[in-house]
Every structure is written in structure tokens, then in C-alpha cells.
Design a protein around this motif. Structure first.
Motif, PDB file in Angstrom:
ATOM      1  N   GLU A   2      30.506  42.433 -47.295  1.00  0.00           N
ATOM      2  CA  GLU A   2      30.856  41.107 -46.750  1.00  0.00           C
ATOM      3  C   GLU A   2      32.479  41.247 -46.499  1.00  0.00           C
ATOM      4  O   GLU A   2      33.256  40.628 -47.175  1.00  0.00           O
ATOM      5  CB  GLU A   2      30.739  40.450 -48.002  1.00  0.00           C
ATOM      6  N   ARG A   3      32.984  42.164 -45.827  1.00  0.00           N
ATOM      7  CA  ARG A   3      34.195  42.657 -45.238  1.00  0.00           C
ATOM      8  C   ARG A   3      34.363  42.079 -43.847  1.00  0.00           C
ATOM      9  O   ARG A   3      35.334  41.848 -43.608  1.00  0.00           O
ATOM     10  CB  ARG A   3      34.567  44.074 -45.289  1.00  0.00           C
ATOM     11  N   LEU A   4      33.265  41.454 -43.243  1.00  0.00           N
ATOM     12  CA  LEU A   4      33.541  40.785 -42.124  1.00  0.00           C
ATOM     13  C   LEU A   4      33.808  39.375 -42.443  1.00  0.00           C
ATOM     14  O   LEU A   4      33.219  38.683 -43.269  1.00  0.00           O
ATOM     15  CB  LEU A   4      32.261  40.983 -41.178  1.00  0.00           C
ATOM     16  N   THR A   5      34.788  38.813 -41.654  1.00  0.00           N
ATOM     17  CA  THR A   5      35.421  37.549 -41.766  1.00  0.00           C
ATOM     18  C   THR A   5      34.613  36.516 -40.867  1.00  0.00           C
ATOM     19  O   THR A   5      34.725  35.253 -41.192  1.00  0.00           O
ATOM     20  CB  THR A   5      36.849  37.476 -41.443  1.00  0.00           C
ATOM     21  N   GLY A   6      33.849  36.682 -39.978  1.00  0.00           N
ATOM     22  CA  GLY A   6      33.553  35.678 -38.938  1.00  0.00           C
ATOM     23  C   GLY A   6      34.063  35.662 -37.717  1.00  0.00           C
ATOM     24  O   GLY A   6      33.609  34.867 -36.730  1.00  0.00           O
ATOM     25  N   ASP A   7      35.364  36.014 -37.729  1.00  0.00           N
ATOM     26  CA  ASP A   7      36.353  36.196 -36.561  1.00  0.00           C
ATOM     27  C   ASP A   7      35.675  37.424 -35.670  1.00  0.00           C
ATOM     28  O   ASP A   7      36.090  38.444 -35.989  1.00  0.00           O
ATOM     29  CB  ASP A   7      37.775  36.178 -36.894  1.00  0.00           C
ATOM     30  N   ALA A   8      35.391  36.987 -34.433  1.00  0.00           N
ATOM     31  CA  ALA A   8      34.763  38.096 -33.723  1.00  0.00           C
ATOM     32  C   ALA A   8      35.769  39.134 -33.298  1.00  0.00           C
ATOM     33  O   ALA A   8      35.511  40.447 -33.503  1.00  0.00           O
ATOM     34  CB  ALA A   8      34.163  37.472 -32.427  1.00  0.00           C
ATOM     35  N   ALA A   9      37.008  38.643 -32.991  1.00  0.00           N
ATOM     36  CA  ALA A   9      38.113  39.725 -32.571  1.00  0.00           C
ATOM     37  C   ALA A   9      38.587  40.539 -33.979  1.00  0.00           C
ATOM     38  O   ALA A   9      38.508  41.997 -33.745  1.00  0.00           O
ATOM     39  CB  ALA A   9      39.300  39.127 -31.997  1.00  0.00           C
ATOM     40  N   ALA A  10      38.792  39.951 -34.945  1.00  0.00           N
ATOM     41  CA  ALA A  10      39.059  40.628 -35.900  1.00  0.00           C
ATOM     42  C   ALA A  10      37.921  41.612 -36.804  1.00  0.00           C
ATOM     43  O   ALA A  10      38.380  42.700 -37.040  1.00  0.00           O
ATOM     44  CB  ALA A  10      39.732  39.496 -37.231  1.00  0.00           C
ATOM     45  N   ASP A  11      36.748  40.972 -36.772  1.00  0.00           N
ATOM     46  CA  ASP A  11      35.629  41.950 -37.083  1.00  0.00           C
ATOM     47  C   ASP A  11      35.529  43.215 -35.985  1.00  0.00           C
ATOM     48  O   ASP A  11      35.067  44.239 -36.672  1.00  0.00           O
ATOM     49  CB  ASP A  11      34.423  41.107 -37.089  1.00  0.00           C
ATOM     50  N   GLU A  12      35.656  42.976 -34.871  1.00  0.00           N
ATOM     51  CA  GLU A  12      35.451  44.330 -33.930  1.00  0.00           C
ATOM     52  C   GLU A  12      36.456  45.058 -34.110  1.00  0.00           C
ATOM     53  O   GLU A  12      36.177  46.332 -33.929  1.00  0.00           O
ATOM     54  CB  GLU A  12      35.429  43.526 -32.365  1.00  0.00           C
ATOM     55  N   ALA A  13      37.779  44.754 -34.339  1.00  0.00           N
ATOM     56  CA  ALA A  13      38.876  45.502 -34.657  1.00  0.00           C
ATOM     57  C   ALA A  13      38.619  46.275 -36.023  1.00  0.00           C
ATOM     58  O   ALA A  13      38.873  47.700 -35.962  1.00  0.00           O
ATOM     59  CB  ALA A  13      40.205  44.788 -34.852  1.00  0.00           C
ATOM     60  N   LEU A  14      37.880  45.473 -37.052  1.00  0.00           N
ATOM     61  CA  LEU A  14      37.631  46.128 -38.174  1.00  0.00           C
ATOM     62  C   LEU A  14      36.859  47.459 -38.023  1.00  0.00           C
ATOM     63  O   LEU A  14      36.553  48.555 -38.337  1.00  0.00           O
ATOM     64  CB  LEU A  14      37.237  45.326 -39.299  1.00  0.00           C
ATOM     65  N   VAL A  15      35.514  47.039 -37.205  1.00  0.00           N
ATOM     66  CA  VAL A  15      34.643  47.973 -37.174  1.00  0.00           C
ATOM     67  C   VAL A  15      34.951  49.238 -36.210  1.00  0.00           C
ATOM     68  O   VAL A  15      34.810  50.354 -36.440  1.00  0.00           O
ATOM     69  CB  VAL A  15      33.311  47.291 -36.262  1.00  0.00           C
ATOM     70  N   GLN A  16      35.811  49.048 -34.992  1.00  0.00           N
ATOM     71  CA  GLN A  16      36.418  50.018 -34.315  1.00  0.00           C
ATOM     72  C   GLN A  16      37.480  50.826 -34.977  1.00  0.00           C
ATOM     73  O   GLN A  16      37.434  52.135 -34.902  1.00  0.00           O
ATOM     74  CB  GLN A  16      37.115  49.526 -33.110  1.00  0.00           C
ATOM     75  N   ASP A  17      38.015  50.494 -36.026  1.00  0.00           N
ATOM     76  CA  ASP A  17      38.964  51.023 -36.907  1.00  0.00           C
ATOM     77  C   ASP A  17      38.112  51.966 -37.780  1.00  0.00           C
ATOM     78  O   ASP A  17      38.486  53.339 -37.919  1.00  0.00           O
ATOM     79  CB  ASP A  17      39.952  50.285 -37.676  1.00  0.00           C
ATOM     80  N   GLU A  18      37.127  51.571 -38.423  1.00  0.00           N
ATOM     81  CA  GLU A  18      36.347  52.355 -39.446  1.00  0.00           C
ATOM     82  C   GLU A  18      35.501  53.393 -38.462  1.00  0.00           C
ATOM     83  O   GLU A  18      35.382  54.632 -38.979  1.00  0.00           O
ATOM     84  CB  GLU A  18      35.322  51.547 -40.133  1.00  0.00           C
ATOM     85  N   VAL A  19      35.024  53.028 -37.369  1.00  0.00           N
ATOM     86  CA  VAL A  19      34.377  54.053 -36.415  1.00  0.00           C
ATOM     87  C   VAL A  19      35.277  55.030 -36.180  1.00  0.00           C
ATOM     88  O   VAL A  19      34.964  56.346 -36.003  1.00  0.00           O
ATOM     89  CB  VAL A  19      33.821  53.318 -35.145  1.00  0.00           C
ATOM     90  N   ARG A  20      36.576  54.871 -35.586  1.00  0.00           N
ATOM     91  CA  ARG A  20      37.517  55.746 -35.211  1.00  0.00           C
ATOM     92  C   ARG A  20      37.892  56.738 -36.524  1.00  0.00           C
ATOM     93  O   ARG A  20      37.957  57.938 -36.166  1.00  0.00           O
ATOM     94  CB  ARG A  20      38.971  54.929 -34.927  1.00  0.00           C
ATOM     95  N   MET A  21      37.891  56.236 -37.920  1.00  0.00           N
ATOM     96  CA  MET A  21      38.372  57.307 -38.760  1.00  0.00           C
ATOM     97  C   MET A  21      37.058  58.129 -39.138  1.00  0.00           C
ATOM     98  O   MET A  21      37.488  59.117 -39.379  1.00  0.00           O
ATOM     99  CB  MET A  21      38.580  56.309 -40.147  1.00  0.00           C
ATOM    100  N   ARG A  22      35.704  57.660 -38.918  1.00  0.00           N
ATOM    101  CA  ARG A  22      34.668  58.616 -39.188  1.00  0.00           C
ATOM    102  C   ARG A  22      34.469  59.630 -38.041  1.00  0.00           C
ATOM    103  O   ARG A  22      34.152  60.797 -38.327  1.00  0.00           O
ATOM    104  CB  ARG A  22      33.460  57.588 -39.177  1.00  0.00           C
ATOM    105  N   VAL A  23      34.985  59.173 -36.763  1.00  0.00           N
ATOM    106  CA  VAL A  23      34.674  59.988 -35.896  1.00  0.00           C
ATOM    107  C   VAL A  23      35.843  61.010 -35.831  1.00  0.00           C
ATOM    108  O   VAL A  23      35.666  62.333 -35.598  1.00  0.00           O
ATOM    109  CB  VAL A  23      34.871  59.039 -34.259  1.00  0.00           C
ATOM    110  N   ARG A  24      36.977  60.666 -36.289  1.00  0.00           N
ATOM    111  CA  ARG A  24      38.292  61.577 -36.383  1.00  0.00           C
ATOM    112  C   ARG A  24      37.509  62.571 -37.457  1.00  0.00           C
ATOM    113  O   ARG A  24      37.998  63.956 -37.391  1.00  0.00           O
ATOM    114  CB  ARG A  24      39.269  60.898 -37.090  1.00  0.00           C
ATOM    115  N   THR A  25      37.112  62.181 -38.488  1.00  0.00           N
ATOM    116  CA  THR A  25      36.682  63.188 -39.632  1.00  0.00           C
ATOM    117  C   THR A  25      35.619  64.149 -39.108  1.00  0.00           C
ATOM    118  O   THR A  25      35.676  65.378 -39.312  1.00  0.00           O
ATOM    119  CB  THR A  25      36.072  62.238 -41.007  1.00  0.00           C
TER     120      THR A  25
END
Length: 191
Positions: free
Chosen positions: A96-119
Motif C-alpha cells: 500500500e505504498r502506491l498513492t493512486g497518482d499515476a506520475a508519482a506511482d511510476e516514479a516510485l516504481v522506477q526508483d525501486e527498480v533502479r535500486m534493485r538493478v544497481r544492486t
């Protein structure tokens, strides 16, 4: 019959073609290794060393993080990467970390993906660097404030130095030039 012989220095082979030949024999992923060497050469000092930090805009980033981030776009169409994006989106939705705001949710998803890919990218990077060190194309040491510690990293940052044939990738420093002035026609016959 139709195969060209391997280039040699005497036959006019370039340093880069000899480097590519060496990479094809010593690395499990020669294209990845070449991209890695090229990126290191892009930020290397004239002596061929790069790191421990790289300037990105107005901040300093560790060389390993910068290399991982620079290599990340190469896999954006990989089915595993697309599956990771969907898996992260599902996890964030369940938490339940997604807010419903498409732009903010996509940024959150991309940040998390970026951190996992970096690892995971750091693991790939370490493997490639180890192969390049064994091949004599790269030297690795660490800089930082912790010297004697059980963990070799211990808050120290990697410094990579191009060696052997990989030195061909370092661009030569620009020569000191005289200011270019256009000769005027009258100067040709002036005494």
C-alpha cells in the motif's frame, strides 16, 4: 578459405581491434567488458585511472554506482527487466505504498527498480572487473579511510586503472595550441 587472419600489429591491426580480440578470448561477456572499459576510459584521468568518485552534475557518485547506472539502459527491453518492473509494482501495491497518482506511482516504481538493478549490476560489474584484472587489462585498488579491516571494502571506494591494451581507449590529452589566427592576404607578401 574466406576467413581473414587475425590482425597483428605488423599487419596494421589497430590497438582497439587487438583489444577486442583479447576480450573475446578472456571474458565470458566480451561486449559487456568492452562497454565497461569504454566507460572507465571516458572518466579516466590521463594516467588511465578512474575513481573513486565521478562528478555527475553537481554531486559526486562512487565509480561503481556510476558504472552500474550507465550500463542500466542496455537492459531496458530485456524480458527479465520488464518482469521486475511488474513484480515491483505488485509488491508496492500489496504494501500500500502506491498513492493512486499515476506520475508519482511510476516514479516510485522506477526508483525501486533502479535500486534493485544497481544492486544486481554491482555483482555483474565485479565479475567483469575480475576477468579484466586477470587478463591484465585493468588494475583495481581501493581508496578510503579504513585500511586494515576484515572486509576489503570497509567504506573504501574502488579505483580502476586501465592497463595493457585497454590503455588505447584513453584519449590523449589535447595538445597546447597556439591561438588560431587567419592569415590575411596582405600578410603573405609583407616584409
Amino acid at each position: 578459405m574466406f576467413h581473414a587472419p587475425l590482425p597483428s600489429r605488423a599487419a596494421g591491426g589497430s590497438d582497439v581491434s587487438l583489444l577486442l580480440d583479447q576480450l573475446s578470448h578472456c571474458c565470458s561477456r566480451p561486449r559487456y567488458a568492452f562497454m565497461l572499459l569504454t566507460l572507465i576510459a571516458d572518466v579516466a584521468r590521463p594516467d588511465g585511472s578512474a575513481g573513486p568518485l565521478v562528478r555527475v552534475d553537481d554531486s559526486l557518485v562512487s565509480l561503481r554506482d556510476w558504472l552500474c547506472d550507465a550500463l542500466t539502459p542496455m537492459g531496458h527491453r530485456d524480458p527479465r527487466r520488464m518482469a521486475l518492473v511488474e513484480r515491483v509494482r505488485d509488491e508496492l501495491r500489496k504494501e500500500e505504498r502506491l498513492t493512486g497518482d499515476a506520475a508519482a506511482d511510476e516514479a516510485l516504481v522506477q526508483d525501486e527498480v533502479r535500486m534493485r538493478v544497481r544492486t544486481s549490476g554491482k555483482t555483474n560489474l565485479s565479475r567483469a572487473v575480475s576477468e579484466l584484472v586477470k587478463a591484465g587489462l585493468l588494475k583495481r585498488h581501493y581508496q578510503g579511510f579504513r585500511v586494515d579491516h576484515l572486509n576489503r571494502g570497509a567504506q573504501r571506494q574502488a579505483v580502476y586503472t586501465l592497463a595493457g591494451r585497454a590503455r588505447a581507449l584513453v584519449s590523449a590529452p589535447p595538445l597546447a595550441r597556439r591561438p588560431a589566427t587567419r592569415p590575411r592576404q596582405g600578410d603573405l607578401f609583407a616584409s
